[in-house]
Design a protein around this motif. Structure first.
Motif, PDB file in Angstrom:
ATOM      1  N   ILE A 168      -7.224   6.354  -6.341  1.00 23.79           N
ATOM      2  CA  ILE A 168      -7.292   5.344  -5.285  1.00 23.79           C
ATOM      3  C   ILE A 168      -8.745   5.061  -4.915  1.00 23.79           C
ATOM      4  O   ILE A 168      -9.139   3.911  -4.704  1.00 23.79           O
ATOM      5  N   VAL A 169      -9.561   6.119  -4.846  1.00 23.70           N
ATOM      6  CA  VAL A 169     -10.980   5.934  -4.528  1.00 23.70           C
ATOM      7  C   VAL A 169     -11.639   5.039  -5.576  1.00 23.70           C
ATOM      8  O   VAL A 169     -12.378   4.100  -5.242  1.00 23.70           O
ATOM      9  N   GLU A 170     -11.379   5.314  -6.850  1.00 23.83           N
ATOM     10  CA  GLU A 170     -11.970   4.507  -7.919  1.00 23.83           C
ATOM     11  C   GLU A 170     -11.503   3.056  -7.822  1.00 23.83           C
ATOM     12  O   GLU A 170     -12.285   2.126  -8.041  1.00 23.83           O
ATOM     13  N   GLU A 171     -10.241   2.883  -7.486  1.00 24.98           N
ATOM     14  CA  GLU A 171      -9.705   1.528  -7.362  1.00 24.98           C
ATOM     15  C   GLU A 171     -10.369   0.778  -6.210  1.00 24.98           C
ATOM     16  O   GLU A 171     -10.747  -0.393  -6.341  1.00 24.98           O
ATOM     17  N   LYS A 172     -10.523   1.451  -5.076  1.00 25.42           N
ATOM     18  CA  LYS A 172     -11.118   0.805  -3.910  1.00 25.42           C
ATOM     19  C   LYS A 172     -12.616   0.570  -4.098  1.00 25.42           C
ATOM     20  O   LYS A 172     -13.174  -0.381  -3.549  1.00 25.42           O
ATOM     21  N   MET A 173     -13.261   1.427  -4.874  1.00 28.39           N
ATOM     22  CA  MET A 173     -14.671   1.182  -5.172  1.00 28.39           C
ATOM     23  C   MET A 173     -14.844  -0.124  -5.931  1.00 28.39           C
ATOM     24  O   MET A 173     -15.859  -0.809  -5.799  1.00 28.39           O
ATOM     25  N   GLY A 174     -13.832  -0.470  -6.716  1.00 24.89           N
ATOM     26  CA  GLY A 174     -13.877  -1.730  -7.439  1.00 24.89           C
ATOM     27  C   GLY A 174     -13.841  -2.942  -6.530  1.00 24.89           C
ATOM     28  O   GLY A 174     -14.171  -4.050  -6.956  1.00 24.89           O
ATOM     29  N   GLU A 175     -13.430  -2.748  -5.273  1.00 28.36           N
ATOM     30  CA  GLU A 175     -13.382  -3.850  -4.318  1.00 28.36           C
ATOM     31  C   GLU A 175     -14.707  -4.031  -3.577  1.00 28.36           C
ATOM     32  O   GLU A 175     -14.885  -5.016  -2.858  1.00 28.36           O
TER      33      GLU A 175
ATOM     34  N   LEU B 267     -10.395   2.924   2.426  1.00 30.17           N
ATOM     35  CA  LEU B 267      -9.620   4.133   2.145  1.00 30.17           C
ATOM     36  C   LEU B 267      -8.823   4.626   3.343  1.00 30.17           C
ATOM     37  O   LEU B 267      -7.943   5.477   3.183  1.00 30.17           O
ATOM     38  N   ALA B 268      -9.121   4.116   4.526  1.00 24.55           N
ATOM     39  CA  ALA B 268      -8.514   4.636   5.750  1.00 24.55           C
ATOM     40  C   ALA B 268      -6.984   4.704   5.692  1.00 24.55           C
ATOM     41  O   ALA B 268      -6.401   5.738   6.047  1.00 24.55           O
ATOM     42  N   PRO B 269      -6.284   3.649   5.245  1.00 27.75           N
ATOM     43  CA  PRO B 269      -4.806   3.730   5.222  1.00 27.75           C
ATOM     44  C   PRO B 269      -4.285   4.854   4.333  1.00 27.75           C
ATOM     45  O   PRO B 269      -3.291   5.504   4.665  1.00 27.75           O
ATOM     46  N   TYR B 270      -4.961   5.111   3.221  1.00 30.03           N
ATOM     47  CA  TYR B 270      -4.507   6.139   2.287  1.00 30.03           C
ATOM     48  C   TYR B 270      -4.829   7.535   2.805  1.00 30.03           C
ATOM     49  O   TYR B 270      -4.050   8.465   2.633  1.00 30.03           O
ATOM     50  N   LEU B 271      -5.987   7.669   3.448  1.00 39.85           N
ATOM     51  CA  LEU B 271      -6.356   8.967   4.012  1.00 39.85           C
ATOM     52  C   LEU B 271      -5.422   9.337   5.155  1.00 39.85           C
ATOM     53  O   LEU B 271      -5.040  10.501   5.311  1.00 39.85           O
ATOM     54  N   GLU B 272      -5.037   8.355   5.962  1.00 40.57           N
ATOM     55  CA  GLU B 272      -4.094   8.615   7.053  1.00 40.57           C
ATOM     56  C   GLU B 272      -2.743   9.034   6.497  1.00 40.57           C
ATOM     57  O   GLU B 272      -2.082   9.927   7.024  1.00 40.57           O
ATOM     58  N   GLU B 273      -2.343   8.404   5.403  1.00 38.47           N
ATOM     59  CA  GLU B 273      -1.056   8.733   4.795  1.00 38.47           C
ATOM     60  C   GLU B 273      -1.071  10.144   4.231  1.00 38.47           C
ATOM     61  O   GLU B 273      -0.105  10.897   4.362  1.00 38.47           O
ATOM     62  N   GLU B 274      -2.192  10.518   3.594  1.00 41.98           N
ATOM     63  CA  GLU B 274      -2.322  11.879   3.073  1.00 41.98           C
ATOM     64  C   GLU B 274      -2.261  12.883   4.214  1.00 41.98           C
ATOM     65  O   GLU B 274      -1.658  13.945   4.108  1.00 41.98           O
ATOM     66  N   SER B 275      -2.901  12.548   5.344  1.00 38.84           N
ATOM     67  CA  SER B 275      -2.920  13.443   6.496  1.00 38.84           C
ATOM     68  C   SER B 275      -1.521  13.617   7.075  1.00 38.84           C
ATOM     69  O   SER B 275      -1.126  14.713   7.470  1.00 38.84           O
TER      70      SER B 275
ATOM     71  N   PRO C 267       0.805  -1.230   0.000  1.00 39.20           N
ATOM     72  CA  PRO C 267       0.000   0.000   0.000  1.00 39.20           C
ATOM     73  C   PRO C 267       0.832   1.271   0.000  1.00 39.20           C
ATOM     74  O   PRO C 267       0.455   2.257  -0.629  1.00 39.20           O
ATOM     75  N   ASP C 268       1.998   1.258   0.693  1.00 39.52           N
ATOM     76  CA  ASP C 268       2.776   2.494   0.748  1.00 39.52           C
ATOM     77  C   ASP C 268       3.355   2.856  -0.615  1.00 39.52           C
ATOM     78  O   ASP C 268       3.351   4.016  -1.021  1.00 39.52           O
ATOM     79  N   THR C 269       3.819   1.840  -1.378  1.00 40.57           N
ATOM     80  CA  THR C 269       4.341   2.137  -2.709  1.00 40.57           C
ATOM     81  C   THR C 269       3.217   2.399  -3.694  1.00 40.57           C
ATOM     82  O   THR C 269       3.372   3.157  -4.645  1.00 40.57           O
ATOM     83  N   LEU C 270       2.072   1.750  -3.467  1.00 39.99           N
ATOM     84  CA  LEU C 270       0.927   1.955  -4.352  1.00 39.99           C
ATOM     85  C   LEU C 270       0.430   3.387  -4.284  1.00 39.99           C
ATOM     86  O   LEU C 270       0.025   3.974  -5.289  1.00 39.99           O
ATOM     87  N   ALA C 271       0.453   3.965  -3.082  1.00 38.47           N
ATOM     88  CA  ALA C 271      -0.089   5.308  -2.891  1.00 38.47           C
ATOM     89  C   ALA C 271       0.820   6.385  -3.451  1.00 38.47           C
ATOM     90  O   ALA C 271       0.355   7.475  -3.783  1.00 38.47           O
TER      91      ALA C 271
END
Length: 210
Positions: free
Chosen positions: A144-151, A199-207, A132-136
């Protein structure tokens, strides 16, 4: 001659377009495409997550409308009826793709089992997925939102798309999906919670970076 019934609230220009479509007027169909192709394509793209699939399904939706416009009874708006057709095409295609993928997995399993060495020579799929860290890194949050919606499950994803992206009313969503109001709201609530969890891990990383 009796006029076909249409629900109150349908604007006159839409009533006129429907009458012209039912008469088979080519310009009416061209107008229909201009009015609705972007939203149909957008819905297909978000449901399928694949540009080629979305383009193919958009064409299939318009073909269905052209063939079956006489089935439009005016009990809802034309756009709601079109959304319902689009949704059904997407769900049917997703089911087909899953069945095909399952069949291919079974074929691959048979090949692996037939291998005399008894060992799989291919890397496991999980090993090909980046962390996830390299993906972001270097990606926009929207991607990322569009990708996670696919899940999300198909049922959950379609409600998030219809309500939060297409901004349709609950009444329109009920008409499109055929679900009771309570089911729409409870299922949408669960879908939003699930998307937030993904989305939580990515939102935390953005923060942390801000």
């Amino acid at each position: 001659m009796l006029k076909a019934y249409m629900a109150p609230g349908i604007p006159e220009h839409e009533r006129l377009l429907v009458r012209q479509l039912k008469r088979g007027q080519p310009r009416a169909f061209e107008q229909l495409v201009r009015l609705h192709q972007d939203r149909i394509y957008g819905l297909c793209l978000r449901m399928m997550g694949n540009q080629q699939e979305a383009e193919d399904l958009t064409q299939e939706v318009f073909l269905t409308i052209f063939k079956h416009i006489d089935r439009f009874r005016g009990e809802s708006s034309l756009s709601t009826w079109i959304y319902r057709i689009t949704r059904n095409h997407c769900l049917n295609r997703l089911k087909f793709l899953r069945r095909r993928a399952q069949h291919r997995r079974q074929q691959l399993d048979g090949i692996y089992q037939a291998d005399a060495s008894g060992q799989r020579r291919h890397r496991p799929v999980a090993g090909e997925v980046p962390r996830p860290d390299t993906l972001a890194e270097g990606r926009q949050l929207q991607t990322i939102v569009e990708e996670k919606m696919g899940e999300l499950s198909d049922d959950h994803r379609e409600l998030v798309i219809l309500r939060d992206i297409e901004l349709l009313s609950y009444e329109q969503i009920q008409a499109i999906t055929g679900l009771p109001a309570g089911t729409v709201k409870s299922r949408l609530h669960r879908a939003r919670l699930e998307l937030a969890r993904l989305l939580a891990p990515y939102l935390e990383e953005e923060s942390d970076r801000s």
